[in-house]
Design a protein around this motif. Structure first.
Motif, short mmCIF file in Angstrom:
data_model
loop_
_atom_site.label_atom_id
_atom_site.label_comp_id
_atom_site.label_asym_id
_atom_site.label_seq_id
_atom_site.Cartn_x
_atom_site.Cartn_y
_atom_site.Cartn_z
N PHE A 37 0.80 -1.22 0.00
CA PHE A 37 0.00 0.00 0.00
C PHE A 37 0.83 1.28 0.00
O PHE A 37 0.63 2.14 -0.86
N PRO A 38 1.78 1.45 0.92
CA PRO A 38 2.57 2.69 0.86
C PRO A 38 3.42 2.78 -0.40
O PRO A 38 3.61 3.87 -0.95
N ILE A 39 3.90 1.65 -0.87
CA ILE A 39 4.69 1.66 -2.11
C ILE A 39 3.81 2.11 -3.27
O ILE A 39 4.20 2.98 -4.06
N ALA A 40 2.63 1.55 -3.37
CA ALA A 40 1.73 1.89 -4.47
C ALA A 40 1.31 3.36 -4.41
O ALA A 40 1.37 4.07 -5.41
N TRP A 41 0.88 3.82 -3.23
CA TRP A 41 0.39 5.19 -3.12
C TRP A 41 1.50 6.21 -3.37
O TRP A 41 1.28 7.23 -4.02
N LEU A 42 2.69 5.92 -2.86
CA LEU A 42 3.76 6.92 -2.97
C LEU A 42 4.59 6.79 -4.24
O LEU A 42 5.03 7.79 -4.79
N LEU A 43 4.81 5.59 -4.73
CA LEU A 43 5.67 5.42 -5.89
C LEU A 43 4.91 5.27 -7.21
O LEU A 43 5.46 5.58 -8.26
N VAL A 44 3.70 4.78 -7.15
CA VAL A 44 2.92 4.60 -8.37
C VAL A 44 1.99 5.78 -8.60
O VAL A 44 2.02 6.42 -9.64
N SER A 45 1.19 6.09 -7.61
CA SER A 45 0.14 7.09 -7.79
C SER A 45 0.64 8.53 -7.80
O SER A 45 0.40 9.26 -8.75
N LYS A 46 1.31 8.94 -6.76
CA LYS A 46 1.63 10.36 -6.64
C LYS A 46 2.58 10.87 -7.71
O LYS A 46 2.31 11.90 -8.32
N GLN A 49 0.78 11.28 -11.03
CA GLN A 49 -0.18 12.38 -11.05
C GLN A 49 0.54 13.72 -11.19
O GLN A 49 0.12 14.57 -11.97
N VAL A 50 1.61 13.89 -10.45
CA VAL A 50 2.37 15.14 -10.55
C VAL A 50 2.97 15.28 -11.94
O VAL A 50 2.92 16.35 -12.55
N ALA A 51 3.53 14.18 -12.47
CA ALA A 51 4.11 14.22 -13.82
C ALA A 51 3.04 14.59 -14.85
O ALA A 51 3.29 15.38 -15.77
N ALA A 52 1.85 14.03 -14.70
CA ALA A 52 0.78 14.34 -15.64
C ALA A 52 0.41 15.82 -15.56
O ALA A 52 0.21 16.47 -16.60
N CYS A 53 0.33 16.37 -14.36
CA CYS A 53 0.00 17.79 -14.22
C CYS A 53 1.10 18.66 -14.80
O CYS A 53 0.83 19.65 -15.48
N LEU A 54 2.35 18.30 -14.54
CA LEU A 54 3.46 19.07 -15.11
C LEU A 54 3.44 19.00 -16.63
O LEU A 54 3.63 20.01 -17.31
N ARG A 55 3.21 17.83 -17.15
CA ARG A 55 3.14 17.66 -18.60
C ARG A 55 1.99 18.49 -19.17
O ARG A 55 2.12 19.15 -20.20
N ALA A 109 -8.39 11.54 -15.72
CA ALA A 109 -7.51 10.92 -16.72
C ALA A 109 -8.03 11.20 -18.13
O ALA A 109 -7.25 11.52 -19.04
N TYR A 110 -9.33 11.09 -18.30
CA TYR A 110 -9.92 11.37 -19.62
C TYR A 110 -9.72 12.84 -20.02
O TYR A 110 -9.32 13.13 -21.14
N MET A 123 -1.62 9.04 -16.10
CA MET A 123 -2.61 8.79 -15.04
C MET A 123 -2.98 7.30 -14.92
O MET A 123 -3.60 6.89 -13.94
N LEU A 124 -2.62 6.49 -15.92
CA LEU A 124 -3.04 5.09 -15.92
C LEU A 124 -2.56 4.28 -14.71
O LEU A 124 -3.34 3.48 -14.17
N PRO A 125 -1.31 4.43 -14.24
CA PRO A 125 -0.93 3.68 -13.03
C PRO A 125 -1.82 4.00 -11.84
O PRO A 125 -2.19 3.11 -11.06
#
Length: 150
Positions: A37-46, A49-55, A109-110, A123-125
């Protein structure tokens, strides 16, 4: 300001105030180990999301406020889910909140993909991980609701 609104998701995504309560719940057989759970939330999700917003903000001639606003809303809903499920220990209400949260995430994501394909793909991960989290919340509710076979 957007990150401030979503502070709990970014800064405290895995704060579980009562592990004894959580550990006492009946869980589905496919529940991932706790360390996932912490790995997924911190390494996959966040980061995605930040990269997508920056992009999204760097590729556009102007700021895409609609998609960015959806992103902030979905993070706030994630915060609300953490509060309802873990702090208030209301699994059924958690199902309702995570369902709205999941819908907001998919909409985000859409919306990102409509402005920039790469931002949407980034956003897919998060979409995949929240699919697991929502399925887990639904399963926990089904296993632990009143009248469920023990």
């Amino acid at each position: 300001m957007l990150l401030a609104a979503a502070r709990g998701q970014v800064l405290m995504p895995n704060m579980v105030p009562n592990m004894a309560w959580f550990d006492a719940l009946r869980m589905p057989s496919w529940t991932p180990p706790g360390i996932v759970f912490p790995i997924a939330w911190l390494l996959v999700s966040k980061p995605t999301q930040v990269a997508a917003c920056l992009r999204l903000t760097s590729c556009c001639s102007g700021v895409a406020w609609g998609p960015i606003s959806l992103w902030a809303v979905h993070l706030c809903l994630g915060d609300a889910w953490n509060s309802v499920f873990f702090t208030q220990q209301r699994v059924g209400w958690g199902v309702a909140v995570i369902s709205v949260f999941y819908g907001a995430l998919l909409s985000t994501a859409y919306a990102f993909s409509r402005v920039d394909r790469v931002a949407g793909l980034l956003m897919l991960p998060t979409c995949c991980w929240v699919t697991v989290a929502a399925s887990l919340n639904w399963s926990i509710w089904l296993l632990n609701r009143k009248g469920a076979a023990k």
